[in-house]
Design a protein around this motif. Structure first.
Motif, PDB file in Angstrom:
ATOM      1  N   GLU A 234       0.801  -1.228   0.000  1.00 25.05           N
ATOM      2  CA  GLU A 234       0.000   0.000   0.000  1.00 25.05           C
ATOM      3  C   GLU A 234       0.831   1.275   0.000  1.00 25.05           C
ATOM      4  OE1 GLU A 234      -2.414  -0.110   3.499  1.00 25.05           O
ATOM      5  OE2 GLU A 234      -2.894  -2.228   3.283  1.00 25.05           O
ATOM      6  N   THR A 235       2.149   1.178   0.141  1.00 25.43           N
ATOM      7  CA  THR A 235       2.953   2.351   0.459  1.00 25.43           C
ATOM      8  C   THR A 235       3.468   3.124  -0.747  1.00 25.43           C
ATOM      9  OG1 THR A 235       5.016   1.072   0.560  1.00 25.43           O
ATOM     10  CG2 THR A 235       3.712   1.219   2.589  1.00 25.43           C
ATOM     11  N   THR A 236       3.290   2.605  -1.951  1.00 26.50           N
ATOM     12  CA  THR A 236       3.919   3.233  -3.115  1.00 26.50           C
ATOM     13  C   THR A 236       3.382   4.636  -3.377  1.00 26.50           C
ATOM     14  OG1 THR A 236       2.335   2.125  -4.578  1.00 26.50           O
ATOM     15  CG2 THR A 236       4.448   1.028  -4.220  1.00 26.50           C
ATOM     16  N   ALA A 237       2.085   4.847  -3.156  1.00 24.94           N
ATOM     17  CA  ALA A 237       1.508   6.168  -3.417  1.00 24.94           C
ATOM     18  C   ALA A 237       2.095   7.214  -2.477  1.00 24.94           C
ATOM     19  CB  ALA A 237      -0.016   6.117  -3.282  1.00 24.94           C
ATOM     20  N   HIS A 238       2.237   6.863  -1.212  1.00 23.62           N
ATOM     21  CA  HIS A 238       2.776   7.817  -0.235  1.00 23.62           C
ATOM     22  C   HIS A 238       4.247   8.117  -0.503  1.00 23.62           C
ATOM     23  CE1 HIS A 238       3.391   9.731   3.716  1.00 23.62           C
ATOM     24  NE2 HIS A 238       4.511   9.034   3.775  1.00 23.62           N
ATOM     25  N   PHE A 239       5.026   7.085  -0.766  1.00 24.04           N
ATOM     26  CA  PHE A 239       6.455   7.282  -0.960  1.00 24.04           C
ATOM     27  C   PHE A 239       6.789   7.798  -2.358  1.00 24.04           C
ATOM     28  CE2 PHE A 239       7.189   3.888   2.435  1.00 24.04           C
ATOM     29  CZ  PHE A 239       7.518   4.824   3.411  1.00 24.04           C
ATOM     30  N   HIS A 340      -7.700  10.239  11.540  1.00 30.02           N
ATOM     31  CA  HIS A 340      -6.236  10.179  11.682  1.00 30.02           C
ATOM     32  C   HIS A 340      -5.632   9.105  10.785  1.00 30.02           C
ATOM     33  CE1 HIS A 340      -2.276  10.248  13.476  1.00 30.02           C
ATOM     34  NE2 HIS A 340      -2.366   8.947  13.736  1.00 30.02           N
ATOM     35  N   PRO A 341      -4.630   9.490   9.976  1.00 28.13           N
ATOM     36  CA  PRO A 341      -4.155  10.848   9.701  1.00 28.13           C
ATOM     37  C   PRO A 341      -5.217  11.658   8.951  1.00 28.13           C
ATOM     38  CG  PRO A 341      -2.591   9.167   8.940  1.00 28.13           C
ATOM     39  CD  PRO A 341      -3.858   8.467   9.232  1.00 28.13           C
ATOM     40  N   GLU A 342      -5.140  12.981   9.040  1.00 25.42           N
ATOM     41  CA  GLU A 342      -6.109  13.815   8.323  1.00 25.42           C
ATOM     42  C   GLU A 342      -6.082  13.503   6.836  1.00 25.42           C
ATOM     43  OE1 GLU A 342      -5.989  17.953   9.022  1.00 25.42           O
ATOM     44  OE2 GLU A 342      -6.357  17.783  11.179  1.00 25.42           O
ATOM     45  N   VAL A 343      -4.892  13.342   6.279  1.00 26.49           N
ATOM     46  CA  VAL A 343      -4.737  12.852   4.911  1.00 26.49           C
ATOM     47  C   VAL A 343      -4.139  11.459   5.022  1.00 26.49           C
ATOM     48  CG1 VAL A 343      -3.647  13.188   2.669  1.00 26.49           C
ATOM     49  CG2 VAL A 343      -4.391  15.179   4.011  1.00 26.49           C
ATOM     50  N   PRO A 344      -4.914  10.401   4.785  1.00 22.53           N
ATOM     51  CA  PRO A 344      -4.404   9.039   4.985  1.00 22.53           C
ATOM     52  C   PRO A 344      -3.138   8.769   4.185  1.00 22.53           C
ATOM     53  CG  PRO A 344      -6.780   9.011   4.696  1.00 22.53           C
ATOM     54  CD  PRO A 344      -6.338  10.411   4.394  1.00 22.53           C
ATOM     55  N   HIS A 345      -2.224   8.015   4.792  1.00 19.73           N
ATOM     56  CA  HIS A 345      -0.991   7.627   4.125  1.00 19.73           C
ATOM     57  C   HIS A 345      -1.190   6.401   3.233  1.00 19.73           C
ATOM     58  CE1 HIS A 345       1.475   9.620   7.615  1.00 19.73           C
ATOM     59  NE2 HIS A 345       0.743  10.470   6.937  1.00 19.73           N
ATOM     60  N   THR A 346      -2.201   5.591   3.574  1.00 25.10           N
ATOM     61  CA  THR A 346      -2.542   4.406   2.783  1.00 25.10           C
ATOM     62  C   THR A 346      -4.048   4.455   2.538  1.00 25.10           C
ATOM     63  OG1 THR A 346      -3.025   2.900   4.615  1.00 25.10           O
ATOM     64  CG2 THR A 346      -0.706   3.163   3.991  1.00 25.10           C
ATOM     65  N   HIS A 347      -4.662   3.335   2.179  1.00 27.51           N
ATOM     66  CA  HIS A 347      -6.124   3.332   2.000  1.00 27.51           C
ATOM     67  C   HIS A 347      -6.838   2.921   3.283  1.00 27.51           C
ATOM     68  CE1 HIS A 347      -5.157  -0.893   1.271  1.00 27.51           C
ATOM     69  NE2 HIS A 347      -6.423  -1.207   1.329  1.00 27.51           N
ATOM     70  N   GLU A 348      -6.123   3.041   4.421  1.00 25.92           N
ATOM     71  CA  GLU A 348      -6.690   2.731   5.722  1.00 25.92           C
ATOM     72  C   GLU A 348      -6.357   3.856   6.691  1.00 25.92           C
ATOM     73  OE1 GLU A 348      -6.016  -1.850   6.298  1.00 25.92           O
ATOM     74  OE2 GLU A 348      -4.355  -0.981   5.164  1.00 25.92           O
ATOM     75  N   PHE A 349      -7.265   4.118   7.602  1.00 19.00           N
ATOM     76  CA  PHE A 349      -7.034   5.185   8.581  1.00 19.00           C
ATOM     77  C   PHE A 349      -7.968   4.965   9.772  1.00 19.00           C
ATOM     78  CE2 PHE A 349     -10.040   6.621   5.373  1.00 19.00           C
ATOM     79  CZ  PHE A 349     -11.103   7.141   6.091  1.00 19.00           C
ATOM     80  N   GLN A 350      -7.773   5.763  10.817  1.00 19.36           N
ATOM     81  CA  GLN A 350      -8.570   5.668  12.030  1.00 19.36           C
ATOM     82  C   GLN A 350      -9.606   6.785  12.097  1.00 19.36           C
ATOM     83  OE1 GLN A 350      -5.658   6.030  15.159  1.00 19.36           O
ATOM     84  NE2 GLN A 350      -5.139   3.841  15.145  1.00 19.36           N
ATOM     85  N   VAL A 351     -10.703   6.506  12.810  1.00 24.67           N
ATOM     86  CA  VAL A 351     -11.696   7.522  13.163  1.00 24.67           C
ATOM     87  C   VAL A 351     -11.943   7.406  14.664  1.00 24.67           C
ATOM     88  CG1 VAL A 351     -14.064   8.327  12.876  1.00 24.67           C
ATOM     89  CG2 VAL A 351     -12.783   7.503  10.887  1.00 24.67           C
ATOM     90  N   TRP A 352     -11.914   8.544  15.358  1.00 26.28           N
ATOM     91  CA  TRP A 352     -12.137   8.611  16.801  1.00 26.28           C
ATOM     92  C   TRP A 352     -13.366   9.481  17.075  1.00 26.28           C
ATOM     93  CZ3 TRP A 352      -8.633   6.647  20.634  1.00 26.28           C
ATOM     94  CH2 TRP A 352      -7.489   6.029  20.103  1.00 26.28           C
TER      95      TRP A 352
END
Length: 426
Positions: A234-239, A340-352
């Protein structure tokens, strides 16, 4: 941000279908790690669990569907129908790692730019073996890793209990360590392990230049570098780099086949040929040299063929979904929230959100029963953190590409109406 007492990583195979995480019950590998008990905010009774599973499976509108939601008949039909596109199904079945398993190993080694790869039934076993092999080769049993890394949180102290290794933590911040933090570790370590992305901190990644500097700092200390790359795909888009360049920073890499790639199970460990051959020896000693594994290997090949090319589009859409969730919470008058993160680094992220996990999970089930699956289970917040705060993870894959920002905001509105209704009932 400390790891919660119970996470989706600890679920049974059946409950894995309801987690909303990529093709899993969360690594460990899923059912291996589950002990139902404290922290199950969704209710411990069997009827409640079955209700949730039925709601998730019946929902027609959702952001992600896990491989664990398919029935055995559906999986067998898929492997039979789609399998010939990636492997000759008239070939002999594999025995102890030949045939289709060897084919998969060659494919993964090529994709990641390494000379050799070994298939493992679980990622936990692959990673334990990798770190044990490096400890023997460096002569140092100390592993530097993040306290939220998978071996520390989800593997029941296997590094020390099974392999006799010891860990040190370069940082306790909810991010990967910096180069200076690696340089400042107070004692020598033989291996630096980096989880990319760091799941329990919010699927976070460093910048590319920061990652290069961290790896170089480990080299300065005569340490080898191992990537927990369960979700490296999943990391290619971010890097902004391809897989061989990313993986090539490390001495060895573990990747999963049932997370990002939505396969059945299994993992691979890549590295230099002598290292991989040693890993095969330890795989046998750990009981991982399985007689036949063709369903898992075939599903992994399909994931590499079908899901891997789509991951950048999932990442891009996840960023839209994250923004629409924030807009939806604002419009719904939610007093406090975090994406979190506000702009996700991958296609997964957290919601609080500032509600108990039981309230949020019940609201999520009711929304799913109406046909829209926005969130799945919610979990207690950080140990020692403020009460009344819960977290869930959002994954965006193929089904989620159909959602517009307005769709997300409308789903949030309906969800928050249900949250308030459930809270009032309680």
């Amino acid at each position: 941000m400390r790891a919660r007492a119970e996470s989706p990583d600890d679920d049974t195979a059946e409950e894995a279908a309801e987690e909303g995480t990529p093709g899993e019950g969360r690594e460990g590998e899923g059912a291996e790690e589950r002990e139902t008990g404290a922290g199950d905010a969704s209710g411990d009774d069997d009827a409640g669990r079955r209700r949730r599973i039925a709601a998730w499976r019946a929902a027609g509108r959702l952001l992600h569907r896990t491989s664990a939601e398919a029935t055995p008949a559906e999986w067998l039909a898929r492997l039979t129908g789609e399998g010939p596109s990636v492997y000759d199904l008239d070939d002999s079945v594999d025995t102890y790692g030949n045939g289709v398993v060897e084919h998969l190993e060659r494919r993964v080694a090529q994709l990641l730019g390494f000379p050799a790869a070994a298939f493992f039934p679980t990622g936990t076993m692959a990673q334990q073996v990798a770190l044990r092999c490096w400890a023997g080769r460096t002569g140092n049993p100390v592993v530097a890793l993040h306290p939220l890394a998978h071996p520390e949180v989800h593997e029941r102290d296997a590094l020390s209990v099974v392999s006799g290794l010891r860990t040190v933590h370069p940082t306790h911040a909810a991010r990967l360590p910096t180069a200076d933090e690696v340089r400042e570790v107070a004692e020598p370590f033989g291996t630096l392990m980096l989880e990319l992305p760091l799941r329990d901190a919010g699927f976070v990644l460093p910048a590319w230049e920061e990652l290069e500097e961290v790896v170089e700092a480990a080299r300065e200390r005569d340490a080898v570098v191992h990537f927990d790359g369960a979700r490296l795909w999943e990391t290619t888009a971010h890097f902004g780099r391809d897989l061989p360049e990313i993986a090539g920073l490390a001495d060895s890499v573990y990747v999963s086949f049932y997370k990002s790639l939505n396969g059945l199970s299994g993992a691979a460990l890549v590295g230099p040929e002598p290292f991989v051959e040693e890993a095969r020896t330890w795989r046998h000693r750990y009981g991982g040299n399985v007689f036949q594994q063709h369903p898992a290997a075939l599903a992994a090949l399909l994931g590499l063929e079908r899901e891997l090319p789509k991951l950048p589009s999932y990442v891009a859409h996840a960023r839209m979904v994250a923004g629409a969730l924030r807009d939806g919470f604002e419009a719904a008058g939610v007093p406090w929230y975090r994406v979190h993160p506000e702009v996700p680094h991958t296609h997964e992220f957290q919601v609080w959100l500032p509600y108990g996990p039981d309230v949020l999970t019940e609201a999520a089930v009711r929304l799913a029963e109406s046909g829209t699956l926005l969130f799945r289970r919610w979990f207690e917040g950080s140990a020692g953190g403020p009460p009344g705060v819960a977290m869930t993870e959002v994954t965006v894959t193929g089904p989620g590409l159909e959602w517009t920002a307005d769709d997300v905001k409308e789903a949030v509105r309906r969800f928050m109406d249900l949250v308030r209704q459930v809270a009032h009932e309680g």
